[in-house]
Design an enzyme around this catalytic site. Structure first.
Site, PDB file in Angstrom:
ATOM      1  N   SER A 154       0.851  -1.191   0.000  1.00 45.65           N
ATOM      2  CA  SER A 154       0.000   0.000   0.000  1.00 45.65           C
ATOM      3  C   SER A 154       0.879   1.230   0.000  1.00 45.65           C
ATOM      4  CB  SER A 154      -0.871   0.020   1.257  1.00 45.65           C
ATOM      5  OG  SER A 154      -1.524   1.267   1.371  1.00 45.65           O
ATOM      6  N   TYR A 167      -1.708  -0.611  10.237  1.00 46.27           N
ATOM      7  CA  TYR A 167      -1.828  -0.977   8.813  1.00 46.27           C
ATOM      8  C   TYR A 167      -0.626  -0.434   8.033  1.00 46.27           C
ATOM      9  CZ  TYR A 167      -3.866  -1.143   4.095  1.00 46.27           C
ATOM     10  OH  TYR A 167      -4.100  -1.389   2.761  1.00 46.27           O
TER      11      TYR A 167
HETATM   12  N1  LIG Z   1      -8.668  -0.564  -1.409  1.00 48.22           N
HETATM   13  C1  LIG Z   1      -7.629   0.208  -1.203  1.00 48.22           C
HETATM   14  O1  LIG Z   1      -7.714   1.453  -1.240  1.00 48.22           O
HETATM   15  C2  LIG Z   1      -6.283  -0.400  -0.954  1.00 48.22           C
HETATM   16  C3  LIG Z   1      -5.179   0.439  -0.953  1.00 48.22           C
HETATM   17  C4  LIG Z   1      -3.919  -0.092  -0.737  1.00 48.22           C
HETATM   18  C5  LIG Z   1      -3.790  -1.436  -0.530  1.00 48.22           C
HETATM   19  N2  LIG Z   1      -4.887  -2.250  -0.517  1.00 48.22           N
HETATM   20  C6  LIG Z   1      -4.670  -3.669  -0.300  1.00 48.22           C
HETATM   21  O2  LIG Z   1      -5.220  -4.396  -1.377  1.00 48.22           O
HETATM   22  C7  LIG Z   1      -5.537  -5.729  -0.937  1.00 48.22           C
HETATM   23  C8  LIG Z   1      -6.954  -6.063  -1.367  1.00 48.22           C
HETATM   24  O3  LIG Z   1      -7.859  -5.284  -0.576  1.00 48.22           O
HETATM   25  P1  LIG Z   1      -9.245  -4.693  -1.099  1.00 48.22           P
HETATM   26  O4  LIG Z   1      -9.182  -3.225  -0.874  1.00 48.22           O
HETATM   27  O5  LIG Z   1      -9.597  -5.248  -2.418  1.00 48.22           O
HETATM   28  O6  LIG Z   1     -10.216  -5.244   0.034  1.00 48.22           O
HETATM   29  P2  LIG Z   1     -11.323  -6.358   0.012  1.00 48.22           P
HETATM   30  O7  LIG Z   1     -11.803  -6.447   1.409  1.00 48.22           O
HETATM   31  O8  LIG Z   1     -12.311  -6.083  -1.063  1.00 48.22           O
HETATM   32  O9  LIG Z   1     -10.514  -7.658  -0.382  1.00 48.22           O
HETATM   33  C9  LIG Z   1      -9.732  -8.395   0.491  1.00 48.22           C
HETATM   34  C10 LIG Z   1     -10.061  -9.841   0.260  1.00 48.22           C
HETATM   35  O10 LIG Z   1      -9.172 -10.643   1.018  1.00 48.22           O
HETATM   36  C11 LIG Z   1      -9.924 -11.715   1.561  1.00 48.22           C
HETATM   37  N3  LIG Z   1      -9.283 -12.253   2.735  1.00 48.22           N
HETATM   38  C12 LIG Z   1      -9.130 -11.635   3.937  1.00 48.22           C
HETATM   39  N4  LIG Z   1      -8.547 -12.473   4.792  1.00 48.22           N
HETATM   40  C13 LIG Z   1      -8.324 -13.627   4.122  1.00 48.22           C
HETATM   41  C14 LIG Z   1      -7.758 -14.873   4.469  1.00 48.22           C
HETATM   42  N5  LIG Z   1      -7.294 -15.103   5.709  1.00 48.22           N
HETATM   43  N6  LIG Z   1      -7.685 -15.833   3.547  1.00 48.22           N
HETATM   44  C15 LIG Z   1      -8.149 -15.629   2.298  1.00 48.22           C
HETATM   45  N7  LIG Z   1      -8.706 -14.471   1.903  1.00 48.22           N
HETATM   46  C16 LIG Z   1      -8.795 -13.487   2.812  1.00 48.22           C
HETATM   47  C17 LIG Z   1     -11.256 -11.074   1.912  1.00 48.22           C
HETATM   48  O11 LIG Z   1     -12.261 -12.038   2.112  1.00 48.22           O
HETATM   49  C18 LIG Z   1     -11.481 -10.199   0.702  1.00 48.22           C
HETATM   50  O12 LIG Z   1     -12.140 -10.932  -0.311  1.00 48.22           O
HETATM   51  C19 LIG Z   1      -5.303  -5.717   0.583  1.00 48.22           C
HETATM   52  O13 LIG Z   1      -4.026  -6.222   0.864  1.00 48.22           O
HETATM   53  C20 LIG Z   1      -5.355  -4.246   0.931  1.00 48.22           C
HETATM   54  O14 LIG Z   1      -4.659  -3.960   2.108  1.00 48.22           O
HETATM   55  C21 LIG Z   1      -6.140  -1.757  -0.724  1.00 48.22           C
END
Ligand SMILES: NC(=O)c1ccc[n+]([C@@H]2O[C@H](COP(=O)([O-])OP(=O)(O)OC[C@H]3O[C@@H](n4cnc5c(N)ncnc54)[C@H](O)[C@@H]3O)[C@@H](O)[C@H]2O)c1
Length: 270
Positions: A154, A167
């Protein structure tokens, strides 16, 4: 000469957290470029929906149930995938996110942040979100002398954002682990890189970015105000970065890098 730099046909790509917003978008992109995609996660309903979408677009995908925080569950999933489809050559580790009890409330006290909340965020983002998947799938990639591991870190891992300290620190550790593994496996055919998204509305951060009526929250508005492109990102805007890093011909000399996709957020100060 055929231009096949980004052709992923013949590759098996596992997207952990492909059940979520960003992981799902990256699964779509890998499938669109020809990879056989495995949407790996805990929620079979969302996984099946993503598989249907990929198939409807002409791609190939299956859902595999597993818990990224559980090494045995991941190893079992890996063995089933390898038996069914052949060796995994692309891994996207996209399970992760923040949790409310690890967010310092406005005007709140950093000293009151609980160890449980801190550990929970580190477990999800660093251990389940990067370490265990790299160990389990890296093992088979090393045997094949071929692999591209893409950790989803991130922008918060580069600039510690206010309030979400655990985080931010956990994602900084993901970037650091990415660099460590890149060096460790550089001569063994396995490249390890990270993508650092800025702000993309997803399940885990929607309440932080929007009010219930759909307008920006105070924090959402502050973020937009600090983003040169003056908007949030959309999942499909990670496609170019993930396909490039996945494609062995396109990024064969790229390892240990952190590709930032944030609309310019990290390039500015107020
Ligand atoms: N959305 C943002 O703005 C953003 C920004 C920077 C980084 N990220 C990172 O991107 C990645 C995806 O996040 P997102 O924003 O799409 O969120 P999201 O909640 O839509 O997706 C995360 C997914 O991971 C799955 N997950 C969580 N724990 C799990 C486990 N133990 N085993 C298997 N699956 C699991 C969840 O069920 C979910 O489907 C994450 O690492 C998040 O930190 C997101």
């Amino acid at each position: 000469m055929k231009n096949d730099l980004f052709d992923l046909s013949g590759e098996v790509a596992v997207v952990i957290g492909g059940t979520g917003v960003l992981g799902g978008g990256m699964a779509d992109a890998l499938a669109a470029y020809g990879a056989q995609v495995v949407v790996l996660g805990r929620n079979s309903e969302r996984g099946a929906a993503r598989v249907r979408d990929i198939e409807a677009a002409g791609g190939r995908a299956i859902f595999q149930s597993a818990d990224a925080m559980d090494r045995d569950s991941l190893a079992e999933a890996r063995d089933q995938i390898c038996n069914a489809l052949g060796p995994v050559s692309i891994l996207v580790s996209a399970a992760g996110g923040n949790r409310p009890d690890a967010t310092i409330p406005p005007g709140g006290d950093f000293c009151k942040l609980s160890k449980e909340a801190w550990n929970g965020v580190f477990d999800l983002n660093l251990v389940g979100g990067s370490l265990l998947p790299a160990q389990v799938f890296g093992e088979t990639m090393l045997q094949q002398k071929k692999g591209s591991i893409i950790n989803i870190a991130s922008m918060a891992g580069m600039i510690p954002l206010s309030r979400v300290v655990a985080y931010s620190a956990a994602k900084a550790a993901v970037i650091n682990l990415t660099m460590f593994l890149a060096r460790e496996w550089a001569t063994r055919g396995v490249r390890v890189n990270a993508i650092s998204p800025g702000f993309f509305p997803a399940e885990q951060n929607r309440a932080l970015l929007y009010k219930e009526d759909g307008s920006y929250s105070e924090r959402g508005g502050q973020i937009i105000g600090h983003t040169p492109m003056a908007r949030f990102g959309q999942a499909h805007e990670l496609s170019g970065a993930v396909v490039w890093l996945a494609a062995h011909r396109a990024s064969s000399f790229v390892t240990g890098q952190n590709i930032v996709v944030d609309g310019g957020f990290s390039s500015t100060t107020i």
